[in-house]
Design an enzyme around this catalytic site. Structure first.
Site, short mmCIF file in Angstrom:
data_model
loop_
_atom_site.label_atom_id
_atom_site.label_comp_id
_atom_site.label_asym_id
_atom_site.label_seq_id
_atom_site.Cartn_x
_atom_site.Cartn_y
_atom_site.Cartn_z
N MET A 121 10.07 13.90 -19.14
CA MET A 121 11.16 14.86 -19.18
C MET A 121 11.50 15.20 -20.63
SD MET A 121 13.40 13.58 -15.93
CE MET A 121 13.41 11.87 -16.46
N ARG A 162 18.72 13.97 -24.70
CA ARG A 162 17.56 13.30 -24.12
C ARG A 162 17.79 13.04 -22.64
NH1 ARG A 162 14.70 10.25 -28.44
NH2 ARG A 162 15.91 10.35 -30.35
N ARG A 178 14.44 -0.46 -23.39
CA ARG A 178 14.15 -0.47 -21.97
C ARG A 178 13.11 -1.56 -21.73
NH1 ARG A 178 11.32 5.46 -22.19
NH2 ARG A 178 9.52 4.92 -23.47
N CYS A 192 -1.67 -6.18 11.03
CA CYS A 192 -3.03 -6.33 10.53
C CYS A 192 -3.64 -5.02 10.06
CB CYS A 192 -3.94 -6.97 11.58
SG CYS A 192 -4.13 -5.98 13.09
N TYR A 194 4.01 -12.90 9.77
CA TYR A 194 2.96 -12.80 8.74
C TYR A 194 2.54 -11.35 8.58
CZ TYR A 194 -0.47 -12.27 12.52
OH TYR A 194 -1.17 -11.82 13.61
N HIS A 219 -13.73 4.62 7.34
CA HIS A 219 -14.69 3.52 7.30
C HIS A 219 -14.96 3.09 5.86
CE1 HIS A 219 -18.86 1.88 7.15
NE2 HIS A 219 -18.46 1.23 8.24
N GLY A 221 7.88 10.15 -21.37
CA GLY A 221 7.25 11.41 -21.72
C GLY A 221 7.29 12.47 -20.64
N SER A 225 0.14 -8.35 17.21
CA SER A 225 -0.26 -7.95 15.86
C SER A 225 -0.26 -6.42 15.83
CB SER A 225 -1.66 -8.48 15.52
OG SER A 225 -2.02 -8.08 14.21
N LYS A 255 18.27 4.85 -19.75
CA LYS A 255 18.58 5.02 -21.17
C LYS A 255 20.09 4.98 -21.41
CE LYS A 255 16.28 8.34 -23.14
NZ LYS A 255 15.23 7.78 -23.98
#
Length: 948
Positions: free
Chosen positions: A180, A169, A413, A907, A927, A532, A178, A840, A99
């Site tokens: 603070m 503020r 913002r 993985c 990857y 699982h 909303g 991996s 802000k």
């Protein structure tokens, strides 16, 4: 007042010594000014010690803290904006908050911004770290900031003739709407309100502002609940026979001010402060304190906001939308935040202040109607929206006020938006040549936006909040609605009848997969983010809430309860797998829609990233879905997940019951065609793309029944007695199966298992290659801790491959590598890489073993750890870079020492977590691999990592 451990009185936290004294000695302390130097505070202590001896110990403690902490104060803590001087700009966002940085930025580009100043986030950190005391020099800098506003506005703070009023503020570097605190109309007292009435010629406006200030100051700063003030105004309206606040007269509001003051004193024990500087200091303290409020801490936790040191405080000259019919206030988005449509979206109110728009006291009008009420201001506002959107190169959320026809911009913002809106806005801004495709990928769409796009959600995200009965772990995103069932069989039966159901289990096992697949969603009371239920649900894109310890499930009664509400089988329940919420009743759902904009955007994403994205897939259907989402191969195919369909589980159990190697080989030979069939389907779906197949990993007891009824059924099928089955179950049971006889240990003990799986993989690959289908198999050995373990399994794989190629008269290229999921493997990676052709990282198990947390049981305490800041977040959700990450980095670097150019990936489910993906990019992985529905998220995260 409260008592400390020594029995002396302690003023409320955040109250200065002089304010505390004043609460008892109001007659004497009216002369004391809040801005005086510390030495005068000491004189106050001495002067009033006879009148207020109970404050002596407190005062001495106060001065000791002040003296001890003055040395580490930052130099510059206040930055001016507007008027004749603006110190900052948006590049100082970390220091001034979003802000404050934007107020400075808007001032610098000539927009109508009321003047003010921002107290830095560094000052907030000092306040939090130093027993809620201000750093040395902040008083003087704040006083200079007030003078800056006074000069710009031609008014005086506390002036009886032309008073200056300000707003206070919060404003952190990351928007937290909303969360603070805010105080408006600060600076009013009994004298200033009369001056404001005379200066504006509008006494009703002046006293309306005064009563609002007392209400807000009491609520926000002193903790006097807003409901007390609301009750007072409702009583007065009833006495006067009016319905709306605006129908109260000036005299009524004067009465209300007195009643509000009485409420304030009753609940605080203090007179309402009439010194504007004292009002300001207490309000600044309240905003600083709101950084650590429960709601702000929870918001940061939910949104994974880390690395911020505190909130800035913005003190700004008030402009008034409640000065009459020529004034008003509103909030708007420059584009529709739900759909992305390029049209102003917002609301405004005539003769109102900002809180009225959101409080629901009056019904706001659509922003388009402002053109009729304030045509000149509306025209200017539209111009401002275009200027701000072009300047920030993003959709904006703007707060504004019109005072006597003059427009003022109070805040801008980057606007929060849905996933649908985010993608459309990004594509539209590129087409409008406001941003480049690179900008769009880096700045305009968050990975979470894509998560929204790929899963169903609740039609009205706010409508169900009052119906939430429990909260667990957000194990698999999306929303699901169904009738509650408590067994896999019941789920399958209901699905056959076309009934939508939610499967509710204490925890799931591989035997439940049929019911899990049939259900719309899954709810468990135990288990973590890598349980699982969680892993399977994510792989299928099915909503799941796991580890919901707030509910108790009773299978016998076919109910679950949170202690207040009991849900029976057949009752309707909804779950939000994105937030972990369990909702009573059937909520309306909205299905995801992927548009052409999504496809265009993802092309831009792929052009920016350098790291590949694979998927975790165990079936041809999973593989095909992952290809749709842009997967570039399979990074993890879990062969054990193939063993539970149809007759396969019987063949596995036959192998487990076998007493000799010959019997095991006979059972495995029956299982081989099933494995081969699955691999043919997966390889065909992934034609031309690498497929990493993990050999059998879980302990064998997971394939055996749990209850006596199921054990009897198995005995009947296998043609053995119940005692034989029970004996095998007992033999295979382990105290800690996750560290037991599993992974490569199974293959070393029973090499015929490794042989069968290798043969199934390579026979499938050879046959497809002979058909002209390009196949790139990678065989992965799980859970190794030593190079000798890997070498043992590699020798079996190589020998079996030679046999297959000899039998088929055809060879193909393949790789043999390993999962790095035991810390010792990471430490000795340079040795292992001499033998292994790829690594991996299985970060689920690596996290479990590094922390010593059971991933299936950690859900019982990890939420508490996160709440109490023992851990920044659940390490099974986002990779623990400081600890587990060191092992990953070490394993990667040492592995490439042993084998230059070693291919390295991840993985575990961390492969779909954006923060973890950034880390994987940083350590140089080739990857990441994740569940199919997280592939687009990982692609975007990888692109943003490359751009960062």
């Amino acid at each position: 007042m409260s008592f400390n451990s020594e029995g002396t009185h302690t003023p409320p936290e955040g109250i200065s010594f002089r304010t505390a004294v004043r609460g008892t000695c109001d007659h004497a302390c009216r002369v004391i000014m809040e801005g005086l130097p510390v030495i005068n505070d000491f004189l106050v202590l001495v002067t009033f010690s006879r009148v207020c001896p109970r404050y002596i110990l407190y005062g001495l403690h106060f001065f000791q803290l002040t003296a001890n902490n003055m040395s580490n104060a930052p130099d510059k803590m206040v930055y001016h904006f507007g008027g004749s001087r603006t110190d900052g700009d948006r590049s100082l966002k970390a220091l001034l908050g979003g802000k404050g940085a934007n107020l400075a930025e808007m001032s610098s580009i000539g927009l109508p911004v009321p003047p003010g100043f921002t107290i830095s986030t560094e000052a907030c950190k000092y306040y939090s770290d130093n027993h809620h005391q201000w750093p040395d020099g902040l008083d003087a800098q704040v006083a200079a900031g007030v003078k800056h506003i006074e000069e710009a506005m031609g008014a005086g703070f506390g002036d009886a003739k032309q008073p200056l009023l300000v707003s206070v503020r919060s404003g952190a570097a990351v928007s937290m709407p909303g969360m603070m605190d805010t105080v408006l109309n600060l600076g009013l007292n009994d004298e200033a309100v009369e001056g404001l009435a005379k200066h504006t010629g509008n006494p009703r406006f002046a006293y309306d502002a005064y009563r609002r200030f007392i209400d807000m100051f009491g609520d926000v700063v002193m903790g006097v609940g807003h409901q007390h003030f609301e009750e007072a105004i409702e009583n007065l309206k009833e006495e006067r026979g009016v319905e709306n606040d605006v129908d109260l007269s000036t005299d009524d509001l004067m009465v209300l001010v007195d009643r509000y003051k009485a409420i304030y004193r009753k609940h605080t024990g203090f007179m309402f402060p009439d010194d504007p500087r004292e009002q300001l200091k207490l309000s600044v303290n309240a905003v600083f304190g709101s950084w650590d409020s429960d709601r702000a801490v929870k918001y940061r936790s939910i949104n994974k906001i880390q690395g911020l040191i505190g909130t800035a405080v913005n003190v700004q000259a008030m402009v008034f939308g409640n000065m009459g019919e020529g004034s008003g206030t509103g909030v708007l988005f420059t584009r529709n935040p739900s759909t992305g449509e390029n049209k102003l979206y917002g609301e405004f109110l005539v003769n109102a202040q900002g809180e009225d728009v959101v409080a629901g006291i009056r019904t706001p009008e659509d922003i388009s109607q402002m053109a009729n009420e304030f045509p000149a201001a509306y025209k200017q506002l539209v111009q401002v929206t275009h200027k701000l959107e072009a300047h920030y190169r993003n959709m904006q959320d703007i707060e504004f006020t019109v005072q006597d026809g003059e427009l003022f911009i109070l805040q801008t913002r980057n606007g929060k938006r849905t996933g649908t809106a985010a993608v459309k806005i990004a594509v539209d801004l590129v087409d409008e040549k406001v941003v480049s495709t690179t900008d769009a990928v880096r700045d305009l769409v968050e990975p979470g936006h894509l998560d929204q796009l790929l899963h169903p959600g609740f039609k009205d995200p706010d409508a169900y909040k009052d119906s939430v009965i429990a909260k667990g772990l957000p194990a698999s995103p999306g929303a699901a609605v169904g009738k509650v069932v408590f067994s896999a069989e019941a789920a399958e039966d209901a699905a056959e009848k076309g009934e939508p159901v939610l499967l509710v289990r204490i925890e799931t096992s591989p035997e439940d997969v049929g019911g899990m697949n049939a259900a719309k969603g899954i709810l468990t009371s135990r288990g973590g983010m890598t349980s699982h239920a969680a892993v399977v649900a994510r792989g299928w894109g099915k909503p799941c809430v796991a580890g919901c310890g707030e509910i108790v499930i009773n299978y016998k009664a076919q109910t679950f309860t949170n202690g207040k509400v009991t849900v029976k089988e057949g009752d309707w329940v909804s779950i939000n797998g994105t937030t972990g919420e369990v909702v009573l009743g059937a909520q309306d759902l909205v299905e995801p829609k992927l548009t052409g904009d999504f496809a265009r955007f993802m092309k831009w994403v792929d052009a920016e990233r350098t790291m590949k994205v694979r998927t975790n897939a165990d079936s041809p259907a999973d593989a095909a879905k992952a290809i749709e989402f842009g997967a570039e191969g399979i990074g993890l195919c879990r062969t054990e997940h193939m063993f539970f369909e149809g007759e396969r589980i019987d063949r596995v159990r036959e192998m487990i019951l076998a007493e000799t190697e010959a019997e095991r080989r006979d059972a495995l030979a029956k299982l081989l065609p099933y494995q081969k069939e699955d691999f043919i389907g997966i390889f065909r779906a992934m034609a031309g793309k690498p497929v990493t197949v993990r050999l059998l990993d879980p302990p064998l007891h997971e394939f055996l029944p749990h209850g006596e009824e199921e054990a009897q059924e198995m005995a009947n099928k296998m043609g053995v007695s119940l005692d034989v089955v029970k004996a095998k179950i007992a033999f295979l049971s382990e105290f800690n199966p996750m560290l037991g006889h599993r992974g490569c240990r199974l293959g070393i003990t029973y090499p015929e298992i490794t042989e069968m799986q290798t043969r199934a993989i390579l026979e499938a690959a050879v046959e497809l290659d002979q058909e002209g289908v390009s196949v790139l198999p990678e065989i992965m050995v799980p859970l190794i801790g030593t190079v000798e373990e890997f070498a043992n399994q590699k020798a079996i794989i190589t020998r079996t491959a030679d046999d297959v190629f000899g039998e088929k008269g055809h060879t193909i290229a393949y790789l043999v590598g390993t999962m790095i999921e035991i810390p010792r493997a990471a430490l000795t990676a340079h040795e292992i890489a001499v033998e292994a052709e790829f690594f991996s990282f299985g970060t689920n198990d690596l996290t479990q073993m590094t922390f010593g947390y059971s991933r299936d049981d950690a859900g019982k305490f990890l939420p508490t750890y996160v709440d109490r800041k023992i851990l920044p977040e659940d390490p099974f959700q986002s990779l623990d870079v400081a600890g587990v990450g060191q092992l990953v980095q070490m394993g990667t670097e040492r592995g490439r020492e042993g084998r230059p150019g070693l291919k390295v990936g991840i993985c575990g489910e961390h492969g779909g977590d954006p923060r973890s993906v950034h880390f994987c990019h940083a350590v140089g992985m080739d990857y990441v691999s994740c569940s199919p529905f997280r592939v687009p998220i990982a692609r975007l995260a990888a692109a943003q990592a490359a751009l960062s």
